[in-house]
Design an enzyme around this catalytic site. Structure first.
Site, PDB file in Angstrom:
ATOM      1  N   ASP A 121      54.767  37.681  42.322  1.00 11.16           N
ATOM      2  CA  ASP A 121      54.081  37.975  43.391  1.00 11.16           C
ATOM      3  C   ASP A 121      54.268  39.275  43.816  1.00 11.16           C
ATOM      4  O   ASP A 121      53.842  40.071  44.554  1.00 11.16           O
ATOM      5  CB  ASP A 121      53.565  37.134  44.725  1.00 11.16           C
ATOM      6  CG  ASP A 121      52.492  35.812  44.179  1.00 11.16           C
ATOM      7  OD1 ASP A 121      52.492  35.586  42.788  1.00 11.16           O
ATOM      8  OD2 ASP A 121      51.243  35.182  44.716  1.00 11.16           O
ATOM      9  N   ASP A 181      55.195  30.489  49.858  1.00 14.13           N
ATOM     10  CA  ASP A 181      54.575  30.437  48.467  1.00 14.13           C
ATOM     11  C   ASP A 181      54.549  31.347  47.640  1.00 14.13           C
ATOM     12  O   ASP A 181      54.445  31.515  45.898  1.00 14.13           O
ATOM     13  CB  ASP A 181      53.084  30.549  48.887  1.00 14.13           C
ATOM     14  CG  ASP A 181      52.630  31.786  49.986  1.00 14.13           C
ATOM     15  OD1 ASP A 181      53.199  31.640  50.646  1.00 14.13           O
ATOM     16  OD2 ASP A 181      51.492  31.922  49.143  1.00 14.13           O
ATOM     17  N   LYS A 201      45.382  36.040  36.564  1.00 20.90           N
ATOM     18  CA  LYS A 201      45.889  36.770  37.985  1.00 20.90           C
ATOM     19  C   LYS A 201      44.164  36.824  37.933  1.00 20.90           C
ATOM     20  O   LYS A 201      43.875  38.086  37.785  1.00 20.90           O
ATOM     21  CB  LYS A 201      46.591  37.355  38.394  1.00 20.90           C
ATOM     22  CG  LYS A 201      46.585  37.416  40.003  1.00 20.90           C
ATOM     23  CD  LYS A 201      48.191  37.991  40.476  1.00 20.90           C
ATOM     24  CE  LYS A 201      47.547  38.171  42.014  1.00 20.90           C
ATOM     25  NZ  LYS A 201      49.298  38.534  42.550  1.00 20.90           N
ATOM     26  N   ARG A 222      50.037  36.956  33.526  1.00 20.79           N
ATOM     27  CA  ARG A 222      51.296  36.797  34.179  1.00 20.79           C
ATOM     28  C   ARG A 222      52.324  36.110  32.987  1.00 20.79           C
ATOM     29  O   ARG A 222      51.574  34.501  32.237  1.00 20.79           O
ATOM     30  CB  ARG A 222      51.975  36.880  35.659  1.00 20.79           C
ATOM     31  CG  ARG A 222      50.953  37.429  36.475  1.00 20.79           C
ATOM     32  CD  ARG A 222      51.573  37.027  37.893  1.00 20.79           C
ATOM     33  NE  ARG A 222      51.148  35.762  38.077  1.00 20.79           N
ATOM     34  CZ  ARG A 222      51.298  35.871  39.371  1.00 20.79           C
ATOM     35  NH1 ARG A 222      51.993  37.051  40.161  1.00 20.79           N
ATOM     36  NH2 ARG A 222      50.972  34.727  39.926  1.00 20.79           N
ATOM     37  N   ASP A 235      37.550  35.540  46.855  1.00 24.05           N
ATOM     38  CA  ASP A 235      36.588  35.679  46.163  1.00 24.05           C
ATOM     39  C   ASP A 235      37.706  35.184  44.611  1.00 24.05           C
ATOM     40  O   ASP A 235      36.040  35.574  43.095  1.00 24.05           O
ATOM     41  CB  ASP A 235      35.389  36.567  45.843  1.00 24.05           C
ATOM     42  CG  ASP A 235      37.240  38.464  45.526  1.00 24.05           C
ATOM     43  OD1 ASP A 235      38.940  37.899  45.660  1.00 24.05           O
ATOM     44  OD2 ASP A 235      36.828  39.625  45.681  1.00 24.05           O
ATOM     45  N   GLY A 236      38.601  34.922  44.279  1.00 24.03           N
ATOM     46  CA  GLY A 236      39.171  34.822  42.716  1.00 24.03           C
ATOM     47  C   GLY A 236      39.655  36.026  42.193  1.00 24.03           C
ATOM     48  O   GLY A 236      39.205  35.478  40.749  1.00 24.03           O
ATOM     49  N   ARG A 283      57.160  27.179  43.220  1.00 24.74           N
ATOM     50  CA  ARG A 283      57.384  28.041  44.087  1.00 24.74           C
ATOM     51  C   ARG A 283      57.944  27.321  45.003  1.00 24.74           C
ATOM     52  O   ARG A 283      58.013  26.068  45.156  1.00 24.74           O
ATOM     53  CB  ARG A 283      56.188  28.171  45.191  1.00 24.74           C
ATOM     54  CG  ARG A 283      55.851  29.129  44.216  1.00 24.74           C
ATOM     55  CD  ARG A 283      53.773  29.560  43.825  1.00 24.74           C
ATOM     56  NE  ARG A 283      53.478  30.108  43.101  1.00 24.74           N
ATOM     57  CZ  ARG A 283      53.015  31.519  42.673  1.00 24.74           C
ATOM     58  NH1 ARG A 283      52.785  31.971  44.273  1.00 24.74           N
ATOM     59  NH2 ARG A 283      52.222  31.783  42.043  1.00 24.74           N
TER      60      ARG A 283
HETATM   61  P1  AMP Z   1      49.711  36.334  48.365  1.00 28.21           P
HETATM   62  O1  AMP Z   1      50.830  35.873  49.953  1.00 28.21           O
HETATM   63  O2  AMP Z   1      49.197  37.424  48.083  1.00 28.21           O
HETATM   64  O3  AMP Z   1      50.708  35.546  47.127  1.00 28.21           O
HETATM   65  O4  AMP Z   1      48.797  34.959  48.328  1.00 28.21           O
HETATM   66  C1  AMP Z   1      47.934  33.907  49.184  1.00 28.21           C
HETATM   67  C2  AMP Z   1      47.543  33.200  48.601  1.00 28.21           C
HETATM   68  O5  AMP Z   1      45.959  33.285  49.173  1.00 28.21           O
HETATM   69  C3  AMP Z   1      47.272  32.339  47.652  1.00 28.21           C
HETATM   70  O6  AMP Z   1      47.284  30.930  47.851  1.00 28.21           O
HETATM   71  C4  AMP Z   1      46.393  32.470  46.778  1.00 28.21           C
HETATM   72  O7  AMP Z   1      46.337  32.799  46.346  1.00 28.21           O
HETATM   73  C5  AMP Z   1      45.525  33.149  47.657  1.00 28.21           C
HETATM   74  N1  AMP Z   1      44.639  34.544  47.154  1.00 28.21           N
HETATM   75  C6  AMP Z   1      44.854  35.884  47.283  1.00 28.21           C
HETATM   76  N2  AMP Z   1      44.257  36.507  47.446  1.00 28.21           N
HETATM   77  C7  AMP Z   1      42.955  36.238  46.758  1.00 28.21           C
HETATM   78  C8  AMP Z   1      41.613  36.300  46.335  1.00 28.21           C
HETATM   79  N3  AMP Z   1      41.092  37.760  46.099  1.00 28.21           N
HETATM   80  N4  AMP Z   1      40.506  35.033  46.238  1.00 28.21           N
HETATM   81  C9  AMP Z   1      41.675  33.713  46.186  1.00 28.21           C
HETATM   82  N5  AMP Z   1      42.708  33.565  46.390  1.00 28.21           N
HETATM   83  C10 AMP Z   1      43.226  34.521  46.986  1.00 28.21           C
HETATM   84 MG    MG Z   2      51.011  34.785  46.046  1.00 31.91          MG
END
Ligand code: AMP
Ligand code: MG
Length: 491
Positions: free
Chosen positions: A267, A257, A115, A178, A127-128, A185
């Protein structure tokens, strides 16, 4: 089975990567610059059949910093969709997660996922990357949940670097590895249903059934295995919610998700273990409406299960049967919650009139902001004749005494051996939970390159029901400085 003495010796199966290419995008992670291993988890390594000596190797660091490929792995980012805060969000996917591969461990498969290892086609505006702060929180929380006996993803490694990551301020990057048997999901199913691609939906459901719910296959012809799958997921989710409620855990972002098809806690973002109890406690600062408040979690899980049921009905094709399964959720949750609470209160088996006793306690805790964890933990002391620690958690001790007397009367009516009952309560009421301020202490030390707080927390939280010498600070109420700690979706 002998332990693998290098990553090359792990046995890789990569079953998710064997699904058709529209389920994911194959890609390599983007590693951190000058990475350092902050911590690696021997318990997680054991699940992989990996010799703990490997955790200290440069090869291990390079793989779990996203620099080198996992030998035999087939890295990818998976696509999924979902409902976020009750609204259909369309396509999401692994925006900062790379599935490295699936290891055939001694007791079953484990997918390894980085992650924070860079952009994927599903990164949208992100930004990944992941910051150190949220990575420490995820690392600790998953192991803390496991220590509590609650189904969860696990954590293998925490790697840090000085690479800057911009959030509200500039922070530094980290990668958590992880592990879960599968990261599929609810939103993975919604994805294909929303796109009206029933063939892919069936492939995904078959994959999940064959890998993780094989008994569903024997449920019958046509839609029967998919209805059986739904039934199993409803049961696991209901029991998971009961376990969350019984330890005062708030997830914070129960979007579809973030709901595991295996009934795992998945998550970890702005989660929280409650200190001062509030029925409608909101742990996520970004959750303005309180959609994911503590007392709404069980019903939100059902709402999410309805979305899953709607998707699976494309294969089941029997709305009434799907509804009947969903209607069984409430009884399943309630029975698991009552059994859990009966054990915590030392009054098992649960009787219908115990509802009033529990409700009165929760109201008392809520009105007086009593500490969730210690309220339950100190009840066993009361059973041993020491009610003061319990009463001291309450500003209005007379009010607390009224409830305690009712509880004591229920105890009197039970007979049996009080001492062994008190010991039993200590096995279900943790003395230690990952309070926000404890995680914050671990983060502050980690920012200085110091993993000692992480190590100490992991040692205690691995079995939080035991009382450890010289560990009082880990059990105590949050200090004053912690009152303005806030956690949000920013991670
Ligand atoms: P979450 O609810 O935080 O689990 O994330 C919701 C969505 O946003 C998922 O598709 C994650 O992969 C994406 N996401 C969250 N933070 C980032 C990040 N910094 N860069 C790219 N994708 C993100
Ligand atoms: Mg998520």
């Amino acid at each position: 089975m002998s332990l693998a003495t290098s990553l090359d010796e792990l046995s890789l199966s990569n079953s998710f990567a064997a699904l058709p290419p529209d389920f994911y995008t194959r890609l390599q992670p983007r590693g951190l610059t000058a990475p350092r291993l902050l911590h690696a988890n021997e318990d997680a390594a054991a699940l992989l059949g990996l010799d703990p000596k490997v955790l200290g190797s440069d090869a291990f660091l390079r793989v779990f910093a996203g620099v080198d490929p996992l030998p035999g792995g087939d890295p990818l980012a998976a696509v999924y969709s979902g409902h976020q805060f009750g609204v259909w969000a369309g396509q999401l996917g692994d925006g900062r997660a790379h599935l490295l591969g699936e290891v055939a461990g001694p007791d079953g498969p484990w997918e390894l996922q980085l992650k924070g290892a860079g952009l994927t086609p599903y990164s949208r505006m992100g930004d990944g990357r992941a910051v150190l702060r949220s990575s420490v929180r995820e690392y600790l929380a998953s192991e803390a949940m496991h220590g509590l006996g609650i189904p969860t993803t696990r954590a293998l490694a925490l790697v840090v670097s000085d690479d800057p990551v911009v959030r509200e301020t500039v922070e530094t990057a980290a990668i958590v590895t992880r592990m879960a048997p599968s990261f599929v999901r609810f939103g993975s199913f919604e994805h294909w249903a929303s796109r009206r691609q029933p063939e892919q939906l069936r492939q995904l459901a078959d994959y999940v059934i064959d890998g993780f719910y094989p008994a569903c296959r024997t449920a019958g012809e046509g839609g029967a295995p998919y209805l059986a799958l739904l039934r199993e997921v409803i049961g696991r989710t209901a029991r998971l919610m009961a376990q969350w409620q019984c330890v005062g855990f708030c997830h914070g972002v129960m979007n579809t998700d973030n709901m595991s098809i295996l009934g795992l806690t998945l998550d970890y973002g702005p989660y929280g273990f409650m200190d001062a109890f509030r029925l409608d406690h909101i742990c996520n600062h970004s959750d303005n409406q309180g959609r994911y408040a503590w007392n709404r979690q069980p019903s939100v899980a059902l709402w999410n299960l309805y979305r899953l049921g709607g998707a699976l009905n494309v294969l089941i094709n029997d709305v009434d049967a799907v509804k009947a399964e969903l209607e069984a959720y409430e009884a399943e949750f309630t029975s698991a919650f009552h059994n859990g609470m009966a054990a915590k209160l030392g009054i098992a088996p649960w009787r219908p009139d115990d509802e009033a006793l529990l409700d009165e306690l929760l109201k008392l805790m809520h009105d007086q902001r009593a500490d969730f964890t210690l309220t339950f933990r100190y009840l066993s002391d009361a059973l041993r004749g020491q009610s003061q620690p319990f009463l001291d958690l309450y500003m209005d001790r007379d009010g607390a005494k009224v409830w305690l007397d009712k509880w004591a009367a229920r105890q009197d009516a039970m007979g049996g051996d009080r001492a062994s009952r008190a010991d039993g309560m200590d096995q279900v009421n943790p003395l230690y939970v990952l309070r926000n301020h404890l995680a914050e202490n671990a983060i502050r030390a980690a920012k200085q390159g110091d993993a000692s707080v992480i190590i100490e927390l992991l040692r205690i939280l691995k079995n939080p029901f035991l009382k450890y010498p010289n560990a009082e600070t880990y059990a105590s109420l949050p200090p004053d400085w912690a009152s303005d700690l806030e956690v949000s979706c920013s991670s």
